[in-house]
Design an enzyme around this catalytic site. Sequence first.
Site, PDB file in Angstrom:
ATOM      1  CG  ASN A  62       3.489  -2.206  -8.755  1.00  0.00           C
ATOM      2  OD1 ASN A  62       2.593  -1.645  -9.375  1.00  0.00           O
ATOM      3  ND2 ASN A  62       3.738  -3.490  -8.872  1.00  0.00           N
ATOM      4  CD  GLU A  64       7.231  -5.576 -10.639  1.00  0.00           C
ATOM      5  OE1 GLU A  64       7.539  -6.181 -11.682  1.00  0.00           O
ATOM      6  OE2 GLU A  64       6.373  -6.000  -9.835  1.00  0.00           O
ATOM      7  CB  CYS A  73       5.218  -1.074  -2.622  1.00  0.00           C
ATOM      8  SG  CYS A  73       5.851  -2.677  -2.165  1.00  0.00           S
ATOM      9  CD  GLU A  75       0.947  -0.257  -1.032  1.00  0.00           C
ATOM     10  OE1 GLU A  75       1.832  -0.346  -1.914  1.00  0.00           O
ATOM     11  OE2 GLU A  75       0.257  -1.223  -0.674  1.00  0.00           O
ATOM     12  CB  CYS A 112       4.774  -5.135   1.843  1.00  0.00           C
ATOM     13  SG  CYS A 112       5.898  -3.741   1.614  1.00  0.00           S
ATOM     14  CB  CYS A 115       4.176  -0.154   2.288  1.00  0.00           C
ATOM     15  SG  CYS A 115       4.928  -0.213   0.652  1.00  0.00           S
TER      16      CYS A 115
HETATM   17  N1  THU Z   1       3.329  -4.388  -4.350  1.00  0.00           N
HETATM   18  C1  THU Z   1       2.855  -3.130  -4.122  1.00  0.00           C
HETATM   19  O1  THU Z   1       3.091  -2.203  -4.903  1.00  0.00           O
HETATM   20  N2  THU Z   1       2.102  -2.930  -3.012  1.00  0.00           N
HETATM   21  C2  THU Z   1       1.737  -3.910  -2.126  1.00  0.00           C
HETATM   22  O2  THU Z   1       1.026  -3.630  -1.178  1.00  0.00           O
HETATM   23  C3  THU Z   1       2.196  -5.284  -2.336  1.00  0.00           C
HETATM   24  C4  THU Z   1       3.129  -5.509  -3.463  1.00  0.00           C
HETATM   25  C5  THU Z   1       4.104  -4.625  -5.576  1.00  0.00           C
HETATM   26  C6  THU Z   1       5.564  -4.927  -5.382  1.00  0.00           C
HETATM   27  C7  THU Z   1       5.856  -5.702  -6.657  1.00  0.00           C
HETATM   28  O3  THU Z   1       6.107  -4.771  -7.702  1.00  0.00           O
HETATM   29  C8  THU Z   1       4.561  -6.424  -6.961  1.00  0.00           C
HETATM   30  O4  THU Z   1       3.561  -5.730  -6.249  1.00  0.00           O
HETATM   31  C9  THU Z   1       4.569  -7.898  -6.564  1.00  0.00           C
HETATM   32  O5  THU Z   1       4.935  -8.056  -5.254  1.00  0.00           O
END
Ligand code: THU
Length: 161
Positions: A62, A64, A73, A75, A112, A115
């Site tokens: 991920n 940010e 994310c 994925e 999520c 994704c």
């Molecule tokens: N996140 C992912 O990378 N994949 C998921 O399946 C759920 C959430 C990340 C997004 C954000 O950077 C952090 O996790 C918190 O939500």
Amino acid sequence: MKEHVVEVRTTISESDAPMSAETLMLLDEARRIAHKAYAPYSRFRVGAAALLDNGEVVSGSNQENAAYPSGLCAERVTVFYANAHYPDAKIMRLMIYAETDNGPVERPITPCGACRQVLLEKESVQGSPIRVSLAGADSIYNVGSVSQLVPLSFVPKSLEG
Ligand code: THU
């Protein structure tokens, strides 16, 4: 008034020790890449590793951003990377691993909604299922296809009217 009941069945197969070489390899890669996540805001690090039908393994974490919605994310980073580098390859399997500052999550996380939508597009276009593997503390939870995670989905064919 008519009522339409749509049931979507999700079968989760749990695989615990001993894990297959493929499972261990993807888990190692998802974990390795999660450690490199750029997640200074949530401190929640996610890694995804995709096994392609050409034998390659691609992975992502991920990413940010101070403007929170601009982040992505693990994925989607992984699927888009796979598509960018190997546009003709199919994704056979996707391993997802997550950790906090206290270590690996106890209960596995699922992708999520956004994704799932991106994974579903890939699955629809390639015409074969993507097995989704979710890493828990002691075992892996496997779902046979992305379609099992997305009821009443909108897919490329939906645009045909
Ligand atoms: N996140 C992912 O990378 N994949 C998921 O399946 C759920 C959430 C990340 C997004 C954000 O950077 C952090 O996790 C918190 O939500």
